[in-house]
Design a protein around this motif. Structure first.
Motif, PDB file in Angstrom:
ATOM      1  N   SER A 204       0.819  -1.215   0.000  1.00 41.13           N
ATOM      2  CA  SER A 204       0.000   0.000   0.000  1.00 41.13           C
ATOM      3  C   SER A 204       0.855   1.267   0.000  1.00 41.13           C
ATOM      4  O   SER A 204       0.338   2.350  -0.228  1.00 41.13           O
ATOM      5  N   HIS A 205       2.167   1.126   0.203  1.00 41.50           N
ATOM      6  CA  HIS A 205       3.054   2.287   0.201  1.00 41.50           C
ATOM      7  C   HIS A 205       3.825   2.423  -1.109  1.00 41.50           C
ATOM      8  O   HIS A 205       4.633   3.330  -1.253  1.00 41.50           O
ATOM      9  N   VAL A 206       3.574   1.513  -2.046  1.00 38.38           N
ATOM     10  CA  VAL A 206       4.294   1.520  -3.313  1.00 38.38           C
ATOM     11  C   VAL A 206       3.807   2.682  -4.178  1.00 38.38           C
ATOM     12  O   VAL A 206       2.614   2.980  -4.223  1.00 38.38           O
ATOM     13  N   VAL A 207       4.763   3.329  -4.853  1.00 38.50           N
ATOM     14  CA  VAL A 207       4.420   4.386  -5.804  1.00 38.50           C
ATOM     15  C   VAL A 207       4.943   3.992  -7.173  1.00 38.50           C
ATOM     16  O   VAL A 207       5.875   3.205  -7.296  1.00 38.50           O
ATOM     17  N   GLY A 208       4.320   4.541  -8.198  1.00 36.47           N
ATOM     18  CA  GLY A 208       4.724   4.240  -9.568  1.00 36.47           C
ATOM     19  C   GLY A 208       3.495   4.090 -10.437  1.00 36.47           C
ATOM     20  O   GLY A 208       2.399   4.530 -10.079  1.00 36.47           O
ATOM     21  N   SER A 209       3.699   3.444 -11.552  1.00 35.38           N
ATOM     22  CA  SER A 209       2.592   3.257 -12.493  1.00 35.38           C
ATOM     23  C   SER A 209       1.550   2.320 -11.890  1.00 35.38           C
ATOM     24  O   SER A 209       1.842   1.537 -10.977  1.00 35.38           O
ATOM     25  N   ASP A 210       0.356   2.382 -12.443  1.00 37.53           N
ATOM     26  CA  ASP A 210      -0.717   1.488 -11.996  1.00 37.53           C
ATOM     27  C   ASP A 210      -0.298   0.023 -12.141  1.00 37.53           C
ATOM     28  O   ASP A 210      -0.528  -0.782 -11.238  1.00 37.53           O
ATOM     29  N   ASP A 211       0.313  -0.300 -13.272  1.00 39.73           N
ATOM     30  CA  ASP A 211       0.752  -1.682 -13.502  1.00 39.73           C
ATOM     31  C   ASP A 211       1.756  -2.119 -12.439  1.00 39.73           C
ATOM     32  O   ASP A 211       1.695  -3.245 -11.944  1.00 39.73           O
ATOM     33  N   PHE A 212       2.691  -1.236 -12.093  1.00 42.27           N
ATOM     34  CA  PHE A 212       3.704  -1.588 -11.090  1.00 42.27           C
ATOM     35  C   PHE A 212       3.049  -1.787  -9.722  1.00 42.27           C
ATOM     36  O   PHE A 212       3.356  -2.739  -9.010  1.00 42.27           O
ATOM     37  N   ILE A 213       2.150  -0.892  -9.359  1.00 43.11           N
ATOM     38  CA  ILE A 213       1.485  -1.001  -8.055  1.00 43.11           C
ATOM     39  C   ILE A 213       0.715  -2.322  -7.966  1.00 43.11           C
ATOM     40  O   ILE A 213       0.833  -3.057  -6.977  1.00 43.11           O
ATOM     41  N   TRP A 214      -0.050  -2.664  -9.001  1.00 44.95           N
ATOM     42  CA  TRP A 214      -0.793  -3.922  -8.997  1.00 44.95           C
ATOM     43  C   TRP A 214       0.149  -5.117  -8.938  1.00 44.95           C
ATOM     44  O   TRP A 214      -0.122  -6.102  -8.250  1.00 44.95           O
ATOM     45  N   SER A 215       1.284  -5.034  -9.647  1.00 41.57           N
ATOM     46  CA  SER A 215       2.240  -6.156  -9.624  1.00 41.57           C
ATOM     47  C   SER A 215       2.825  -6.338  -8.225  1.00 41.57           C
ATOM     48  O   SER A 215       3.083  -7.469  -7.804  1.00 41.57           O
ATOM     49  N   GLU A 216       3.007  -5.256  -7.500  1.00 35.36           N
ATOM     50  CA  GLU A 216       3.516  -5.357  -6.127  1.00 35.36           C
ATOM     51  C   GLU A 216       2.478  -5.975  -5.191  1.00 35.36           C
ATOM     52  O   GLU A 216       2.816  -6.771  -4.318  1.00 35.36           O
ATOM     53  N   PHE A 217       1.226  -5.624  -5.355  1.00 34.38           N
ATOM     54  CA  PHE A 217       0.168  -6.255  -4.553  1.00 34.38           C
ATOM     55  C   PHE A 217       0.129  -7.758  -4.813  1.00 34.38           C
ATOM     56  O   PHE A 217      -0.001  -8.551  -3.892  1.00 34.38           O
ATOM     57  N   ARG A 218       0.257  -8.134  -6.082  1.00 33.89           N
ATOM     58  CA  ARG A 218       0.239  -9.568  -6.416  1.00 33.89           C
ATOM     59  C   ARG A 218       1.474 -10.279  -5.867  1.00 33.89           C
ATOM     60  O   ARG A 218       1.378 -11.403  -5.371  1.00 33.89           O
ATOM     61  N   ARG A 219       2.631  -9.629  -5.964  1.00 32.42           N
ATOM     62  CA  ARG A 219       3.864 -10.228  -5.448  1.00 32.42           C
ATOM     63  C   ARG A 219       3.744 -10.472  -3.948  1.00 32.42           C
ATOM     64  O   ARG A 219       4.035 -11.557  -3.455  1.00 32.42           O
ATOM     65  N   VAL A 220       3.294  -9.469  -3.210  1.00 33.68           N
ATOM     66  CA  VAL A 220       3.169  -9.604  -1.755  1.00 33.68           C
ATOM     67  C   VAL A 220       2.102 -10.638  -1.414  1.00 33.68           C
ATOM     68  O   VAL A 220       2.292 -11.464  -0.518  1.00 33.68           O
ATOM     69  N   ARG A 221       0.995 -10.642  -2.132  1.00 36.58           N
ATOM     70  CA  ARG A 221      -0.042 -11.658  -1.917  1.00 36.58           C
ATOM     71  C   ARG A 221       0.551 -13.060  -2.032  1.00 36.58           C
ATOM     72  O   ARG A 221       0.307 -13.929  -1.192  1.00 36.58           O
ATOM     73  N   ASP A 222       1.331 -13.282  -3.091  1.00 37.44           N
ATOM     74  CA  ASP A 222       1.912 -14.606  -3.316  1.00 37.44           C
ATOM     75  C   ASP A 222       2.961 -14.952  -2.264  1.00 37.44           C
ATOM     76  O   ASP A 222       3.068 -16.106  -1.839  1.00 37.44           O
ATOM     77  N   GLU A 223       3.730 -13.963  -1.822  1.00 37.24           N
ATOM     78  CA  GLU A 223       4.713 -14.201  -0.754  1.00 37.24           C
ATOM     79  C   GLU A 223       4.010 -14.536   0.563  1.00 37.24           C
ATOM     80  O   GLU A 223       4.479 -15.391   1.313  1.00 37.24           O
TER      81      GLU A 223
END
Length: 140
Positions: free
Chosen positions: A105-124
């Motif tokens: 939720s603290h990630v900044v950047g493009s929409d695609d990058f933010i969504w990819s970080e949510f997915r990465r953390v979800r999977d971790e």
């Protein structure tokens, strides 16, 4: 078996961990809370969990005080980076663990990058909590 997952805001990582752990074993009593509970769920966390087939939209963001008088088999903190301080839980607990994750939720950047970080953390979170489940709960 009662498990409390603890973080600061109780809107994202603890909610995802709660959803995963409950999905591994519906007989577990799993709750999540925050020391500064936001009172709402992060919409992106709800969406990426839904993508994985888990509905956490009915969860509530609760203050840790709600659970202080209960006994817990495990209290697990999920805060991550060095700039975050993990909350302490002073209730009755058999085992305290820390399984830390970045806060998407603290990630900044493009929409695609933010969504990819949510997915990465979800999977971790899925991987970390499945390992916890297999090593500490399954078949015991």
């Amino acid at each position: 078996m009662k498990i409390l997952i603890l973080c600061t805001g109780n809107s994202c990582r603890s909610q995802m961990a709660h959803g995963w752990l409950q999905s591994f074993d519906p007989s577990l009593i799993v709750c999540s809370a925050g020391t500064q509970a936001s009172g709402k769920l992060n919409e992106k966390a709800v969406a990426v969990m839904r993508e994985a087939g888990i509905d956490i939209s009915h969860h509530t963001s609760d203050p840790v005080e709600k659970y202080l008088n209960e006994e817990w088999d495990y209290v697990i903190t999920v805060c991550g980076g060095a700039n975050e301080s993990c909350p302490a839980f002073f209730g009755k607990v058999k085992h305290r663990l820390h399984i830390g994750f970045d806060d998407p939720s603290h990630v900044v950047g493009s929409d695609d990058f933010i969504w990819s970080e949510f997915r990465r953390v979800r999977d971790e979170i899925k991987e970390g909590f499945y390992t916890f489940y297999v090593e500490n709960i399954k078949g015991k």
